[in-house]
Design a protein around this motif. Sequence first.
Motif, PDB file in Angstrom:
ATOM      1  N   SER A 147      21.275  49.499  72.372  1.00  8.51           N
ATOM      2  CA  SER A 147      22.490  48.709  72.619  1.00  8.51           C
ATOM      3  C   SER A 147      22.282  47.246  72.228  1.00  8.51           C
ATOM      4  O   SER A 147      23.225  46.575  71.769  1.00  8.51           O
ATOM      5  N   LEU A 148      21.067  46.750  72.384  1.00  9.01           N
ATOM      6  CA  LEU A 148      20.791  45.361  72.015  1.00  9.01           C
ATOM      7  C   LEU A 148      20.850  45.171  70.502  1.00  9.01           C
ATOM      8  O   LEU A 148      21.268  44.117  70.013  1.00  9.01           O
ATOM      9  N   VAL A 149      20.452  46.186  69.751  1.00  6.76           N
ATOM     10  CA  VAL A 149      20.567  46.126  68.293  1.00  6.76           C
ATOM     11  C   VAL A 149      22.037  45.970  67.896  1.00  6.76           C
ATOM     12  O   VAL A 149      22.380  45.183  67.006  1.00  6.76           O
ATOM     13  N   LYS A 150      22.933  46.697  68.574  1.00  7.46           N
ATOM     14  CA  LYS A 150      24.362  46.615  68.257  1.00  7.46           C
ATOM     15  C   LYS A 150      24.906  45.211  68.523  1.00  7.46           C
ATOM     16  O   LYS A 150      25.730  44.692  67.762  1.00  7.46           O
ATOM     17  N   ALA A 151      24.443  44.589  69.610  1.00  2.69           N
ATOM     18  CA  ALA A 151      24.869  43.215  69.903  1.00  2.69           C
ATOM     19  C   ALA A 151      24.367  42.256  68.826  1.00  2.69           C
ATOM     20  O   ALA A 151      25.093  41.362  68.376  1.00  2.69           O
ATOM     21  N   LEU A 152      23.120  42.443  68.410  1.00  3.44           N
ATOM     22  CA  LEU A 152      22.546  41.628  67.335  1.00  3.44           C
ATOM     23  C   LEU A 152      23.362  41.791  66.054  1.00  3.44           C
ATOM     24  O   LEU A 152      23.690  40.804  65.377  1.00  3.44           O
ATOM     25  N   GLU A 153      23.709  43.022  65.721  1.00  2.00           N
ATOM     26  CA  GLU A 153      24.458  43.288  64.491  1.00  2.00           C
ATOM     27  C   GLU A 153      25.837  42.629  64.528  1.00  2.00           C
ATOM     28  O   GLU A 153      26.334  42.158  63.485  1.00  2.00           O
TER      29      GLU A 153
END
Length: 557
Positions: A147-153
Amino acid sequence: MSGPPVSIRGHFPHKEIEHYSSLHPKARHLQFSYGTAGFRTLGVVLDSVLFRVGVLAALRSKKLDGKTVGVMITASHNPEEDNGVKLVDPRGEMLEAAWEAHATNLANASNEDFSDVLYDFVRDSRIDMSKPSRVVYARDTRPTGESLVKALEDGLKAIGAEGRDAGITTTPVLHYLVRAINTKGTKEEYGEDSEDGYFQKMSEAFRKLVSGRPRIPPLVIDCANGVGAPIAKKLAEYLGETLPFVLYNTDTTTPGGLNNNCGADYVKTQQKPPPSLNGVLQKGQRACSLDGDADRLMYYFIDERNYFLMLDGDKIATLVAAFIVDLVRLAGLAEQVKVGVVQTAYANGASTKYLADKLPVRCTPTGVKHLHHAAEQFNIGVYFEANGHGTVLFSPSTLEKLEKHEPSTPAQSTALRHLNNLTQLVNQTVGDALSDMLLVEVVLAHKAYSAIEWNSLYTDLPNRLVKVHVPNRNAFKTEDAERRLVSPRGLQKKIDDLCKRYDGGRSFVRPSGTEDVVRVYAEAVLRSQADELAFRVAGMVYDEAGGDPHRRPKEYY
């Protein structure tokens, strides 16, 4: 909001930023700080931080004329519920120190003010918004990572950056990729910009360095139930029988397993092997532990008396530095290439004494960025923290010398070839547990050392580390690479006077960088005296600070 002044070149994406920012609101009561390890806290509260780090990484790339910047989502040796994120600059090094404050400011801006704060930052930093922006990112195996990757993206999308997802991999692989991408096609080309390129570069150098040496016995590796497990498995395929691995703690899917009763930090702090290795290790057999993101390494073995003996970052530094000094001398380069070692105050006094007889040793404050920078001042700089994080840096001028040097004897030619292969084996961007592990195995193979002989190079002074909870860690200020207290006034003299009562007594006190804790380190010739000195100093700190009565040091004197 008024239109952008002429000082901002290119389009500032107000609408995009406000849209994506609204998907990742910051909780009002939370405050974040970018430190040596980047941002690090409970993974479930980091959503807004990751979005803003994505924005910052994209802007950092624009500021650097479109060079690729890295982002690693990890909390290293921390418990599984934690997570974190750090930025990586184009040569694979840590984020420029001045931008740490920018990261903190942006992470803490209110939801309502974020777009304006960001606009002011872009204007004041003179970032040309028309420049391209490229970011490569990766994560470890933590459940919050996806989920943190999605926020970064979303942060990258808000700026219109080009993102490259390197997937689930180790911190050192991400650092490697950043440098490989940015040096591609140049005379400083670091390697193929892929995970396979990383494995190929290291394994080829390792094979060359151990060629003609006796077969290396299998190495037991504790993978901390982290991302080091799949990466070590892949590395094993490249190495084949050159160095057989026996992997333990490779479960990356069972909840709560990461760094739990295993890993480099467990071994260092508990001073015993992971319970999963009890009864597994034969006497004298080499074993090592990685941490959760595979940038720390701890070696150890069980001796003939069934005692556990740890070979930590100090032991690795002494083994490696002495080997490199010998190679430089044998290559006929001793006058041209100066080798040095960088340690922190936590380095065991016996290791410092052993090294100081052979080469220059410098002490820096705790934190990789301090050691890395100091190591860059040498032609070849070896740096390791006692916790097992470290690497070897070869300066650009030294790389050129090694490439162009004309050896005058077969012995010089052999030593020069070994040095050139070492530059390929070592991950010079950051501490890398797997690269360091192969480096250790090379030295042991060349010296024909067992773990027992390696350990006998010098005997560690017994030491103890004690944590004291205090109301305000900022009351404790240090100097001399954190080895001496400036305040509270008078406390350092009391510590000095106390140390004189113990044979080989040494102690220092430093505040934690992340929590209201003061760390006390002590060493002495006898184990009982090191323990006593540590707890007596902890008692002084407790008395001086008005420590929490429920959290006084357990063996308070």
